[in-house]
Design a protein around this motif. Structure first.
Motif, mmCIF file in Angstrom:
data_model
loop_
_atom_site.group_PDB
_atom_site.id
_atom_site.type_symbol
_atom_site.label_atom_id
_atom_site.label_comp_id
_atom_site.label_asym_id
_atom_site.label_seq_id
_atom_site.Cartn_x
_atom_site.Cartn_y
_atom_site.Cartn_z
ATOM 1 N N GLY A 11 -4.372 -34.139 -41.832
ATOM 2 C CA GLY A 11 -2.986 -34.450 -42.181
ATOM 3 C C GLY A 11 -2.003 -33.534 -41.474
ATOM 4 N N ALA A 12 -2.357 -32.246 -41.361
ATOM 5 C CA ALA A 12 -1.493 -31.298 -40.660
ATOM 6 C C ALA A 12 -1.336 -31.694 -39.200
ATOM 7 C CB ALA A 12 -2.071 -29.893 -40.769
ATOM 8 N N ASN A 13 -2.420 -32.207 -38.608
ATOM 9 C CA ASN A 13 -2.358 -32.645 -37.216
ATOM 10 C C ASN A 13 -1.466 -33.863 -37.062
ATOM 11 O OD1 ASN A 13 -3.202 -33.876 -34.596
ATOM 12 N ND2 ASN A 13 -4.647 -32.171 -34.611
ATOM 13 N N TYR A 14 -1.607 -34.825 -37.980
ATOM 14 C CA TYR A 14 -0.738 -36.002 -37.933
ATOM 15 C C TYR A 14 0.719 -35.612 -38.177
ATOM 16 C CZ TYR A 14 -4.720 -39.220 -37.816
ATOM 17 O OH TYR A 14 -5.850 -39.910 -37.446
ATOM 18 N N ARG A 15 0.938 -34.665 -39.100
ATOM 19 C CA ARG A 15 2.297 -34.218 -39.385
ATOM 20 C C ARG A 15 2.917 -33.577 -38.144
ATOM 21 N NH1 ARG A 15 1.196 -31.663 -43.697
ATOM 22 N NH2 ARG A 15 0.903 -29.592 -42.821
ATOM 23 N N GLU A 16 2.106 -32.821 -37.397
ATOM 24 C CA GLU A 16 2.576 -32.201 -36.159
ATOM 25 C C GLU A 16 3.000 -33.261 -35.148
ATOM 26 O OE1 GLU A 16 0.784 -29.466 -32.509
ATOM 27 O OE2 GLU A 16 -0.402 -29.812 -34.312
ATOM 28 N N GLN A 17 2.256 -34.365 -35.107
ATOM 29 C CA GLN A 17 2.608 -35.447 -34.192
ATOM 30 C C GLN A 17 3.948 -36.077 -34.570
ATOM 31 O OE1 GLN A 17 -0.606 -38.256 -33.219
ATOM 32 N NE2 GLN A 17 -2.083 -36.796 -34.077
ATOM 33 N N LEU A 18 4.194 -36.209 -35.870
ATOM 34 C CA LEU A 18 5.447 -36.801 -36.331
ATOM 35 C C LEU A 18 6.656 -35.962 -35.948
ATOM 36 C CD1 LEU A 18 4.600 -38.090 -39.938
ATOM 37 C CD2 LEU A 18 5.046 -39.471 -37.897
ATOM 38 N N LEU A 19 6.460 -34.660 -35.892
ATOM 39 C CA LEU A 19 7.568 -33.757 -35.586
ATOM 40 C C LEU A 19 8.073 -33.924 -34.153
ATOM 41 C CD1 LEU A 19 6.345 -30.480 -37.355
ATOM 42 C CD2 LEU A 19 8.075 -32.095 -38.137
ATOM 43 N N LYS A 20 7.289 -34.614 -33.319
ATOM 44 C CA LYS A 20 7.695 -34.818 -31.923
ATOM 45 C C LYS A 20 8.760 -35.895 -31.790
ATOM 46 C CE LYS A 20 3.280 -33.281 -30.057
ATOM 47 N NZ LYS A 20 2.083 -33.631 -29.265
ATOM 48 N N GLY A 21 9.010 -36.623 -32.873
ATOM 49 C CA GLY A 21 10.065 -37.644 -32.825
ATOM 50 C C GLY A 21 9.599 -38.987 -33.333
ATOM 51 N N GLU A 22 10.532 -39.760 -33.799
ATOM 52 C CA GLU A 22 10.208 -41.047 -34.425
ATOM 53 C C GLU A 22 9.558 -42.022 -33.461
ATOM 54 O OE1 GLU A 22 12.706 -44.486 -36.779
ATOM 55 O OE2 GLU A 22 13.355 -42.405 -36.945
ATOM 56 N N ASP A 23 9.897 -41.905 -32.193
ATOM 57 C CA ASP A 23 9.365 -42.838 -31.197
ATOM 58 C C ASP A 23 8.067 -42.351 -30.553
ATOM 59 O OD1 ASP A 23 11.548 -44.509 -31.626
ATOM 60 O OD2 ASP A 23 12.752 -43.475 -30.102
#
Length: 289
Positions: free
Chosen positions: A95-107
């Motif tokens: 989940g932390a890894n997926y959360r990190e991906q989200l922080l890169k931007g909505e697109d």
């Protein structure tokens, strides 16, 4: 020394990491290449209630990419013993890894995260491989609770065919644990491992016997030829095997006396060991992670 540190030191090498993943996930096919892996910081931070900052750290984390295209994040988790809530722990890492991906931007593109749990114990991981198994879920809620399955690989139970698929130094580690479980004589490798120091340290950490690290000094010494070193090394490995068998008997006695209701002091006296050792076997002393 933390128990999982030596495992990390060996598995961080790309040749070992790719070997483990290619054998365990892809049946020995060379799907992932060494130059396609990049390390990423396995520590993520998050704020819990009251704004307290916490950290989650997985053992090994690497990104699998082809050029600038990220295919997946891959993680290894080492376990020396069964942990009933492992699915919950892995959810936190993934989940932390997926959360990190989200922080890169909505697109930003979301790519998959895969975690392999390597079980180095002498017992199969028979239960709690899914989140459902960790909980008592009311039937009314079950349709709305998402399950989560972990990928556990019992290293000591790998088949001889699987072990032969390994090409890196991890083959030595896997073979040792398989031979130990089957009570077969471990044949000391005639070829010096590529990462000899890390191989011996991981065996020392997982068996608790420092003679693995000390033994290679015999082989590597200029005062001993290779053949003599190998014979001496085989001798002390035999001694380690014998000690492990005795240790297994001792643990069984301690658990049996405990089940019968004997006090810790009485158990120590009957088994002929220390009170501290009895407490460790019974899980009354928590070893540092």
């Amino acid at each position: 020394m933390q128990k999982d540190l030596p495992e990390k030191l060996l598995e961080e090498y790309n040749d070992v990491f790719t070997d483990i993943v290619n054998v365990l996930l892809f049946g020995g096919k060379s799907v992932i290449k060494e130059d396609e892996l990049q390390d990423f910081l396995p520590v993520s931070q998050y704020k819990a209630e009251k704004g307290i900052l916490h950290e989650e750290e997985r053992d090994i984390g690497k990104r699998w990419s082809k050029g600038s295209f990220i295919i997946s994040s891959l993680g290894l988790e080492n376990q020396n013993k069964y942990f009933k809530n492992m699915p919950v722990r892995v959810i936190g890492y993934d989940g932390a890894n997926y959360r990190e991906q989200l922080l890169k931007g909505e697109d930003s593109r979301i790519y998959p995260v895969v975690t392999l749990v390597l079980n180095f114990s002498m017992h199969r991981w028979k239960k709690n491989r899914t989140l459902y198994e960790c909980m008592d879920i009311p039937e009314e809620l079950k349709p709305y609770v998402s399950d989560y399955r972990i990928n556990v690989f019992d290293i000591a139970f790998l088949s001889d065919e699987q072990i032969e698929m390994f090409h890196s130094d991890f083959k030595i580690v896997a073979k040792y644990f398989a031979d130990r479980r089957k009570k077969r004589k471990f044949e000391f490798p005639t070829k010096m491992p590529k990462h000899v120091d890390e191989v011996m340290k991981i065996l020392t950490a997982l068996t608790g016997d420092i003679r693995f690290t000390e033994g290679w000094k015999i082989i590597d010494s200029e005062d001993n030829d290779t053949k003599e070193g190998e014979n001496m090394a085989e001798k002390w490995i035999d001694e380690i095997e014998e000690r492990g068998e005795k240790r297994g008997i001792e643990i069984g006695k301690i658990e049996a006396y405990n089940d019968a209701g004997f006090s810790i002091e009485t158990i120590a006296e009957k088994v002929g060991t220390t009170i501290e050792n009895v407490k460790k076997v019974l899980g009354l002393i928590t070893e540092p992670q």
